[in-house]
Design a protein around this motif. Structure first.
Motif, PDB file in Angstrom:
ATOM      1  N   LYS A   1       5.057  -3.549  -7.023  1.00  0.00           N
ATOM      2  CA  LYS A   1       5.922  -4.691  -7.328  1.00  0.00           C
ATOM      3  C   LYS A   1       6.182  -4.773  -8.829  1.00  0.00           C
ATOM      4  N   ALA A   2       5.197  -4.382  -9.617  1.00  0.00           N
ATOM      5  CA  ALA A   2       5.351  -4.440 -11.078  1.00  0.00           C
ATOM      6  C   ALA A   2       6.388  -3.441 -11.587  1.00  0.00           C
ATOM      7  N   ILE A   3       6.573  -2.318 -10.862  1.00  0.00           N
ATOM      8  CA  ILE A   3       7.554  -1.319 -11.310  1.00  0.00           C
ATOM      9  C   ILE A   3       8.870  -1.439 -10.546  1.00  0.00           C
TER      10      ILE A   3
ATOM     11  N   LEU B   1      10.837  -2.233   0.504  1.00  0.00           N
ATOM     12  CA  LEU B   1      10.642  -0.860   0.052  1.00  0.00           C
ATOM     13  C   LEU B   1       9.174  -0.456   0.132  1.00  0.00           C
ATOM     14  N   ILE B   2       8.278  -1.411  -0.115  1.00  0.00           N
ATOM     15  CA  ILE B   2       6.847  -1.118   0.032  1.00  0.00           C
ATOM     16  C   ILE B   2       6.542  -0.782   1.490  1.00  0.00           C
ATOM     17  N   GLY B   3       7.146  -1.547   2.397  1.00  0.00           N
ATOM     18  CA  GLY B   3       6.951  -1.285   3.816  1.00  0.00           C
ATOM     19  C   GLY B   3       7.458   0.088   4.214  1.00  0.00           C
TER      20      GLY B   3
ATOM     21  N   ASP C   1      -2.221  -2.418   6.095  1.00  0.00           N
ATOM     22  CA  ASP C   1      -3.060  -3.485   5.544  1.00  0.00           C
ATOM     23  C   ASP C   1      -2.484  -4.061   4.259  1.00  0.00           C
ATOM     24  N   VAL C   2      -1.531  -3.346   3.668  1.00  0.00           N
ATOM     25  CA  VAL C   2      -0.882  -3.843   2.453  1.00  0.00           C
ATOM     26  C   VAL C   2      -0.318  -5.246   2.673  1.00  0.00           C
TER      27      VAL C   2
ATOM     28  N   SER D   1       7.730  -0.754   8.568  1.00  0.00           N
ATOM     29  CA  SER D   1       9.109  -1.064   8.187  1.00  0.00           C
ATOM     30  C   SER D   1       9.560  -2.368   8.834  1.00  0.00           C
ATOM     31  N   LEU D   2       9.211  -2.545  10.108  1.00  0.00           N
ATOM     32  CA  LEU D   2       9.586  -3.761  10.827  1.00  0.00           C
ATOM     33  C   LEU D   2       8.901  -4.980  10.238  1.00  0.00           C
TER      34      LEU D   2
END
Length: 396
Positions: free
Chosen positions: A34-36, A42-44, A230-231, A352-353
């Motif tokens: 998130k910092a970059i 997008l993380i998903g 788990d993120v 993604s979902l």
């Protein structure tokens, strides 16, 4: 403890060191991303693609390990790639480079997992599978306690210095590579007709696998379809206002619980049956996700992550032990790898979902949706899946 052989000890120590390296980074990854500039969606996608790479390669290399009749080379190569990927994350902050480095880490996991689990299965009997896989998971997860602990200490001294942390994570990874060299390079103890295989040829195993395997894996895959990374749990407690230190601290607590309960869970599972232990774990998972749907205090989150650690202990190693007990010994890596291959597709969809549902409807909807789906999987396992291990399958 006489059933914990030298090979099991070596594999467990290698896993401990590798997980120390990986878990130094895992709890800070969503914060760093998130910092970059990475969004939640997008993380998903990143986590989904990374896990899909691991799962699909588990299937291929598991099949290749069975066909070649070899295990150790796959284990050593897989751990090497995962170790090398850690410092690569520190080089550039570009999204494509992050995707590459994260995927390389998961690719290494895919190469080693089927062969490693086959070694563990070969070193055990049907009556001790729960103990052996539980012991390995306990040691592996102990690394997930040590790793975040080291990360927490480092970030306390050097706040937000994430890139240097990625470089430090290479040290335990290198030690894992050296420890893997203690494994004896030998044949897996059986011969399999040699055949040319392509990357997706392991999917053919589904057609001739035992019916009990197909029924079990069908239920596991439905669960995987809703079990996101788990993120998202870490993002939820971060969103609730907890500091970076608290987030990492809770993650360490979760892994400590996991490590402490994994071996005892395996012992109990061998006594009461792997199915009962696995369903108990799913029930805990559903409770945790329903609990995460609400805004809670630090103490409630601690309770939820306590239960989440118990869930992991009751399911992660148990599912592999269950699969290895209902399939032929010469197909162990293929059976586990095929499940992982299908699971990877489901995981990619799930992560993604989850990111899309979170973005569109909020965090609560994401967790409630998963909790309800898990209850349906429990009903399916209770009604349609039996656990009757065929010990004849475990003979060479």
């Amino acid at each position: 403890m006489k059933y914990i052989t030298k090979a099991i000890w070596i594999l467990s120590i290698v896993s401990l060191l590798t997980d120390t390296a990986s878990e130094m980074l895992y709890p800070v990854m969503p914060i760093y991303l998130k910092a970059i500039g990475f969004s939640v969606v997008l993380i998903g996608v990143l986590e989904g693609v990374a896990e899909a790479t691991a799962g699909l390669s588990k299937g291929y290399f598991g099949k290749l390990s069975d066909v070649m009749g070899k295990r150790v080379p796959f284990v050593q190569l897989g751990y090497t790639l995962s170790a090398v990927s850690k410092p690569l994350l520190a080089l550039y902050a570009f999204p494509l480079w992050i995707f590459f480095a994260r995927t390389l880490d998961r690719f290494g996991k895919g190469i080693r997992t089927g062969a490693r689990d086959a070694i563990l299965s070969d070193e055990a009997t049907p009556a001790t599978k729960g103990k052996v896989f539980g012991f390995h998971r306990a040691m592996d997860t102990l690394g997930a306690v040590i790793g975040p602990g080291l990360a927490l200490l480092y970030l306390y001294i050097y706040p937000q210095d994430y890139r240097t942390l990625f470089l430090i994570a290479f040290i335990p990874g290198l030690l894992a590579i050296l420890a893997s060299l203690l494994l004896h390079k030998e044949q897996a103890g059986f011969s399999t007709p040699k055949a040319k295989i392509n990357f997706f040829s392991f999917f053919g195993y589904w057609k001739y696998s035992p019916p009990a395997y197909r029924r079990l894996v069908a239920g596991l895959l439905v669960f995987a379809l809703f079990n996101s990374s788990d993120v998202f749990l870490l993002l939820k407690i971060k969103q609730a206002g907890l500091s970076d230190t608290a987030v990492i601290g809770i993650y360490i607590f979760y892994n400590l619980v996991y490590a402490l309960f994994a071996f005892p869970a395996g012992i109990v599972a061998d006594k009461i049956g792997l199915k009962k232990m696995f369903i108990f774990g799913l029930a805990l998972f559903a409770g945790v996700y329903f609990g995460m749907s609400a805004n809670n205090s630090l103490y409630v989150y601690l309770l939820l992550f306590l239960l989440y650690g118990m869930y992991a202990a009751a399911t992660e190693g148990i599912s592999k032990a269950w699969i290895s007990n209902i399939t032929n010994k010469q197909d162990t890596a293929t059976a586990i790898g095929t499940y992982a291959g299908f699971q990877s597709i489901c995981t990619m969809v799930a992560s993604s979902l989850a990111g899309l549902v979170w973005y569109s409807f909020g965090a609560s909807a994401t967790f409630i949706f998963t909790g309800v789906a898990t209850l349906l999987v429990i009903v399916y396992l209770l009604l349609f899946v039996t656990y009757n291990p065929d010990t004849s399958m475990q003979q060479v």
